[in-house]
Each structure stands twice: as structure tokens, then as C-alpha cells.
Enzyme design. Structure first.
Site, mmCIF file in Angstrom:
data_model
loop_
_atom_site.group_PDB
_atom_site.id
_atom_site.type_symbol
_atom_site.label_atom_id
_atom_site.label_comp_id
_atom_site.label_asym_id
_atom_site.label_seq_id
_atom_site.Cartn_x
_atom_site.Cartn_y
_atom_site.Cartn_z
ATOM 1 N N CYS A 116 3.396 52.054 -59.678
ATOM 2 C CA CYS A 116 3.540 50.474 -60.103
ATOM 3 C C CYS A 116 4.562 49.911 -58.733
ATOM 4 O O CYS A 116 5.305 50.594 -58.432
ATOM 5 C CB CYS A 116 3.772 50.252 -61.266
ATOM 6 S SG CYS A 116 5.044 50.016 -61.676
ATOM 7 N N HIS A 159 8.202 41.324 -65.726
ATOM 8 C CA HIS A 159 9.839 41.975 -64.855
ATOM 9 C C HIS A 159 9.388 41.861 -63.150
ATOM 10 O O HIS A 159 8.860 41.639 -62.987
ATOM 11 C CB HIS A 159 9.446 43.761 -65.343
ATOM 12 C CG HIS A 159 7.939 44.586 -64.893
ATOM 13 N ND1 HIS A 159 7.500 44.149 -65.270
ATOM 14 C CD2 HIS A 159 8.121 45.211 -63.654
ATOM 15 C CE1 HIS A 159 6.144 44.944 -64.705
ATOM 16 N NE2 HIS A 159 6.385 45.947 -64.125
#
Length: 696
Positions: A215, A65
Site C-alpha cells: 500500500c 496513518h
């Protein structure tokens, strides 16, 4: 707004064998569907995210991603692999691949949907339904939540407890106290009368944990870690409230909830925002993947710390580049990352200041550094005045190099409390002419001093003033004392000796230094060694002389070689490279010419044993030749676009061409020796040419 995923974005028979090929296959569907505008640009962003940390998860899941300017709207593509694809998960290959594409300014609504999906991936019934689905339409509906998985999962009825957890994910884990209060009576002994249940629950209050998950992109791992911790907490009879600091922003945990917490878990790969809220509590600090893969261990660890009375001092968050490390990393690894933190924050000042100075020299000549202050004398129609303006702005920016380096080395070690003593130490390094080395030492000293102060047990009443008054005051005084009276003068003498040595380098010594710098620039292609060599060269530009300008020229020339060599090799012997690598080779021409060494990373990641040694050989040749030819450079960046600012420009280009030729020849030779006649299924070309697979 279009749906997040449609049947056209589902591939139930994904035939790719590598994670790069899988990302390309799914991204091509996004391009065909109008969700991605530039395939290669988007894949480069995916690869850059993958380079930060593998995106494979336990349970056979891969979630590549990224956020990218080439994405028109938040999009999800799904592929199912029969053979499995290695995404770096500890338990082996992934068969469920989710490619998540978010625009650079992704909207909160779709990002909330993505966060819910990430939490759903922790549900075995959801992933089981995806593995058994036979139709793309049904699969897309499952992922969107339009159809239930068939068993309790992310799409279970409203009365089940899991949706309440998921609802908190959509609001970035703002705790809902009411559901917890309703569940508490069920934990009371069954023989207790109903009216006594609240008192029993109060008397046996569960252990309470607050957690932060985050993250680098804040899309998937952030929310999966939150879901994993909450489920583990339920299983252990522990109240876990999570604040997800994701891409859609974050909603702070209730301050009262933080105050009442018995322990804290940080599962993060970027800096925790407002970390000082959690000072003085038992704390476990790990990477985000630990929150996904071993939540029960983290909960047990923080409970053990609470039982032993271990509490954190003033909260300290590691800098962005200091994250992603295992908790058992040695001192050398942590030292490297602290230094990299300082260098990473220094580079923008280098680029801005150095290029402004380079432009000033180009417009006004090399004597422009003697021009009077533009604040006192400026002629609007005189190009010399404009050149002087650029030079003086660039000089001011360059003046921040050493303080910023020192400040953010200390920041990497001790978070925000390290900034003040770090900047002070860096400024003192400039004052005593200790230069780049002085700034480096000052940053390490400042970080060490602050970390030492943070370990001192402080009464709770004083904790509020520690980060804003006590730590800056004491640490700045200690760092100033050490820099002025203890270590500063020896470092300044060493800096002067190094500068004089560089100025006097001739013949074999200069060639050896050039070769060494070339090896460092090409060893890790933009990593720590590359940045150390680059920072060494840039540090010399603050007080330029003939030697330091030669070093800067050698460093930039060598850094251009790896991507240029890979571009040349894919052009000359394209059969030795995959289709994806040949496409990357086209972009590598521009990246190499622009002095972006990272353009060679896709090649090195796929075949490090042949690409990296070849790149290092070419870089060493270029660095040595640049020094031998006496080439100089006053600009810290720019590649071939600053050739007019290079001394001996034709010989400089010859050195780059020679190194590029050596690297390209070596990588072709090494790949040719190990090739096999097997044709890559994923890379079959339209013209019928067989592709060669290179053995790993």
C-alpha cells in the site's frame, strides 16, 4: 526508545463525529505526549494519505496513518467511538480507530510491530477484547501484546498456527517451508499408515499461491491483506506465501517457491517491485483492499485461471498513479490515469528547469537565451555568465519534458518495458517539432504496442530476454516508424497550428480561453483536470511565445485562487467553518500564495457542493482577467514569489485578488444559506462562541 502506545494515547470515549475530528483528537494526544512536533503539519500528512484511499476496513475498523517528518518516533493512538465514524469502509462506520504515526525514516523494529498489529486486527477475538476493555492501561497492553486477548488471537500460545503466520509478517512474509511440511501429514487420510503419509501428501499436493501485498505507506493495509490471504488459504486448503513490500523493506520470496507456485495474487496500490519474477503464471491483479475484504474470491479466481490455462505474459506492473482503481474501470478512467502518470513524472523536471530559467531571466534579463555556451565561455566574476549557466541548465532540464511525459505514459500502461519506446517516441516528437501533443500521442502508442506484444504467447525459454531485448527492440522500431512516417507530421502540423493560434489570441477569444483554463484548474484542485491544464501551459514554455506565456500566467493565477479564497472566507466569516477548517485556513494563505492548489482540498472534501463551484467561479474570473490584461509568465511555478518575472505584475495581482474575492463571497453566501444553529460539540471554542454546523 519509548513504547509504541501508552495509556495516555488511548481514548475509550472518543466523541468525534468525523474522521478529521477523530484524527485531530488522537493527534493532540500524540502532541501532548511529545510524539508529534507540529499538529497541523502532521494532520495535513494524514489527510493527504486519506485522500489516496479511504482507510476504513470491514469489521468497524478505521486506521488513518501516514509517514511524516513531524513524527519523532513510531507512535500509535487508539480511540473507541460509541456512535461510529465513517472512514469509507463498505460495511459502515468504524468504532475502533487506530491513528498510526511513523517518522519519515521509520525504524524497522517499530514498523515490524505495526505490521503485527495490522495482522492482529484481522482476529475477531483481538478486536472483541478491545471493544470490551474498560481501562486505558489494559487496552494499551492488549495492543502492545503485553496481555493476551483472552482467546486465540495475535497473542496466542506458541503452539497455535497463527503466531507462525505473524512471525512471517515480521520478516516481510519470507516463507517458512518447515511448518507447512509438518502440517501436510495431517491432511493425509487417517487410515494411511504413518510411514506412507509423506508420499500421500506429495501425491495430493495442495494448490500453491504466491502473493504480493503493498500500500502507499506500507504500514497497515500491506500486512492486513497478507494476513487475510493467508487465513483464507488455510480455510481453502491452499498454500499461500506472501511477500509484504512494506515500509520496513521487503524480503524476496524464495525463487524456488515462486517457480513452483501454481498461481499469483497481486494485492497492491503501488508498483510491485521486481514483478518480472512472476511472469508466465496465472495472475490476479487487484488493489490492496480487495486482498483484505475478499481473499477467498481472489484465491478462487486464480485457481479458475489456472484450470483454464490462463497465464500472464511478461510481467507488467501499473505505475503508482495507476493503482487504486477498481478492476472494472472503463477505458476513460484508465486513460486519464495513464496521462496523469506521465504528467506526475514530468512535473519535477518542470519545477527544476522552469525555475532555473526564471532565475536566469531575473539575473541576466530576457536576452540571456542568446548567450554563448558556458562550456566555451564562462567568466567567474560576471553575473551574466552565471545567468547563462542557470539558463542552459534549465534548458537541458526542459528538454526532457516531452520524452519524460511520453516515457512515463507508456510506463503507466506497460510498466518498465514501456519506458524505452516511450522515451524514443518522445524524443522523436521533439525532433519533428510535434511538441507536447506529439509526446502525449507517442506515449500512448508506445504503451499500446508493448501491451500488445505482452499478450503474445512466448515459449518459456524466451521469456527471460523479452523485457530486456525483444520488447525494447520491436516496440522502439514500431513507435519510431509510426512517429516519423505516419502520425508524427499531422501532429506536428496540429501543434504548430495550436501555437500560432495561441500567439494570435486577442480580445474575446483570449478571455474565453483564460476562463476555461481557470475552470479546469479549480474543478478538482490538483487532480487530473488541473494537471491537464497545467501540462498544457507548461508545454508552451518549451518554445515560448507571447500566447503561451499568457496561458502560463492565467493557469498559475487561477490555481492560486481556491486556497486563498478559503483562507479569506475563514478569516471574514469564521463562524461558518469548524475549528479545524479555521486552522487550515491559516495555512491556506501560504499554500495559495505559493501556487499549491491542493491547499483547498480539506475544505472541498468537507463540503464539495459549495466549495468547488465557488472555487471554479473565482478561477474563471481570474483566468479571464489575466488574459484580458495581457499578463505573461516565464516561470512554471512559484506563485507570488516570481512576480518580478510576470508581465503586467500589478494587473496580475489584481486578477488574483478579484477571483479570490469572488470565490470567498460565494462560499460564504452558500454556507450562510444552509447553516443551522446547532453547535458542534467537537469544535466548541474556549471563548464561549457558538460554532455553526454546515449541512452537507
Amino acid at each position: 526508545m519509548s513504547e509504541l502506545i501508552t495509556a495516555e494515547l488511548v481514548d475509550l470515549d472518543l466523541s468525534a463525529e468525523t474522521k478529521d475530528a477523530a484524527a485531530r483528537s488522537l493527534a493532540e494526544r500524540m502532541v501532548a505526549h511529545g510524539r508529534v512536533t507540529d499538529l497541523e503539519g502532521f494532520l495535513a500528512d494524514v489527510a493527504a494519505r486519506e485522500a489516496q484511499m479511504p482507510t476504513g476496513l470491514d469489521g468497524g475498523i478505521g486506521i488513518p496513518h501516514c509517514r511524516s517528518t513531524h513524527v519523532t518516533e513510531p507512535t500509535l493512538a487508539f480511540g473507541r467511538s460509541a456512535s461510529g465514524i465513517d472512514f469509507g469502509a463498505p460495511d459502515g462506520p468504524a468504532d475502533l480507530i487506530f491513528l498510526i504515526a511513523a517518522p519519515a525514516g521509520g525504524d524497522a523494529d517499530h514498523l515490524s510491530i505495526l505490521s503485527t498489529l495490522a495482522r492482529s486486527l484481522m482476529d475477531e477475538s483481538f478486536t472483541g477484547a478491545l471493544r470490551s476493555a474498560t481501562e486505558p492501561e489494559r487496552t494499551a497492553a492488549l495492543i502492545r501484546g503485553d496481555e493476551p486477548a483472552g482467546e486465540p488471537s495475535a497473542q496466542v500460545p506458541a503452539q497455535a498456527p497463527v503466531p507462525e503466520t505473524d512471525a512471517r509478517a515480521d520478516t516481510d512474509a519470507q516463507p517458512e517451508m518447515a511448518p507447512e511440511a509438518e502440517e501436510a501429514p495431517s491432511e493425509a487420510p487417517s487410515e494411511a499408515p504413518p510411514e506412507a503419509a509423506p508420499e500421500a501428501a506429495s501425491a495430493a499436493a495442495p494448490f500453491r499461491i504466491v502473493a504480493i501485498t503493498s500500500c502507499p505507506t506500507g504500514i497497515a493495509h500491506t500486512y492486513m491483506a497478507a494476513e487475510s490471504l493467508e487465513k483464507a488459504g488455510q480455510a481453502a486448503g491452499v498454500e499461500v506465501s506472501v511477500e509484504t513490500q512494506g515500509s520496513a523493506g521487503f524480503k524476496r520470496l524464495d525463487p524456488q517457491l515462486v517457480r513452483d507456485a501454481d498461481g499469483v495474487i497481486f494485492a497492491h496500490d503501488v508498483e510491485v517491485r521486481e514483478k518480472e519474477r512472476f511472469a508466465g503464471k496465472p495472475t490476479v491483479d487487484v488493489g490492496v483492499k480487495a486482498g483484505i475484504n475478499r481473499p477467498a474470491e481472489l484465491i478462487a479466481e486464480v485457481r479458475q485461471k489456472a484450470e483454464r490455462g490462463e497465464v500472464s505474459g511478461t510481467a507488467r506492473a501499473a505505475a503508482p498513479m495507476d493503482k487504486g482503481a477498481a478492476t472494472g474501470d472503463g477505458f476513460a478512467t484508465r486513460l486519464r490515469k495513464w496521462l496523469m502518470t506521465g504528467v506526475s513524472y514530468m512535473v519535477p523536471f518542470v519545477a527544476a528547469g522552469g525555475l532555473l530559467i526564471a532565475l536566469a531571466f531575473a539575473i541576466g534579463g530576457y536576452t540571456i537565451n542568446k548567450a554563448p555556451s558556458v562550456a566555451e565561455h564562462f567568466v567567474w566574476t560576471d553575473s551574466t555568465s552565471w545567468a547563462a549557466l542557470l539558463f542552459q541548465i534549465g534548458s537541458v532540464a526542459f528538454g526532457f519534458l516531452v520524452p519524460v511525459l511520453a516515457g512515463f505514459i507508456a510506463y503507466g500502461m506497460a510498466d518498465r518495458p514501456g519506458l524505452v519506446p516511450g522515451f524514443v517516441g518522445g524524443a522523436i516528437a521533439l525532433t519533428i517539432n510535434a511538441g507536447f501533443l506529439g509526446g502525449l500521442i507517442a506515449g500512448l502508442i508506445a504503451g499500446a504496442v508493448v501491451m500488445t506484444i505482452q499478450r503474445v504467447a512466448i515459449p518459456p525459454v524466451l521469456r527471460g530476454i523479452m523485457p530486456v531485448v525483444v520488447i525494447p527492440l520491436i516496440s522502439s522500431a514500431i513507435v519510431g516508424f509510426l512517429m516519423f512516417l505516419v502520425v508524427g507530421k499531422p501532429i506536428a502540423a496540429l501543434q504548430k497550428g495550436l501555437t500560432d493560434w495561441l500567439s494570435g489570441l486577442t480580445g474575446a477569444n483570449a478571455i474565453i480561453l483564460g476562463a476555461l483554463l481557470g475552470l479546469m484548474m479549480c474543478f478538482d484542485l490538483g487532480g487530473p483536470l488541473n494537471k491537464v491544464a497545467y501540462a498544457f501551459a507548461v508545454g508552451g514554455l518549451a518554445n515560448p511565445n507571447e500566447g503561451s506565456l499568457k496561458v502560463m500566467a492565467a493557469v498559475m493565477a487561477a490555481g492560486m485562487v481556491p486556497p486563498l479564497a478559503m483562507a479569506l472566507a475563514t478569516t471574514v466569516r469564521g463562524r461558518l467553518f469548524t475549528k479545524a477548517e479555521r486552522e487550515n485556513g491559516k495555512a491556506a494563505w501560504v499554500l495559495g500564495a505559493s501556487f499549491i492548489t491542493e491547499g483547498a482540498i480539506p475544505f472541498a472534501a468537507a463540503d464539495p457542493l459549495r466549495v468547488i463551484p465557488s472555487a471554479m467561479a473565482g478561477g474563471a474570473v481570474t483566468g479571464a482577467l489575466s488574459m484580458m490584461f495581457g499578463c505573461t509568465l516565464r516561470a512554471p511555478h512559484g506563485g507570488i514569489f516570481v512576480v518580478p518575472l510576470i508581465g503586467q505584475p500589478l494587473l496580475y495581482l489584481l486578477a488574483i485578488a478579484a477571483g479570490t474575492g469572488v470565490s470567498a463571497a460565494l462560499v460564504i453566501l452558500l454556507k450562510g444559506l444552509r447553516k443551522t444553529p446547532q453547535t458542534r460539540a467537537a469544535d466548541s471554542p474556549a471563548d464561549g462562541e457558538a460554532e455553526v454546523t454546515v449541512a452537507a
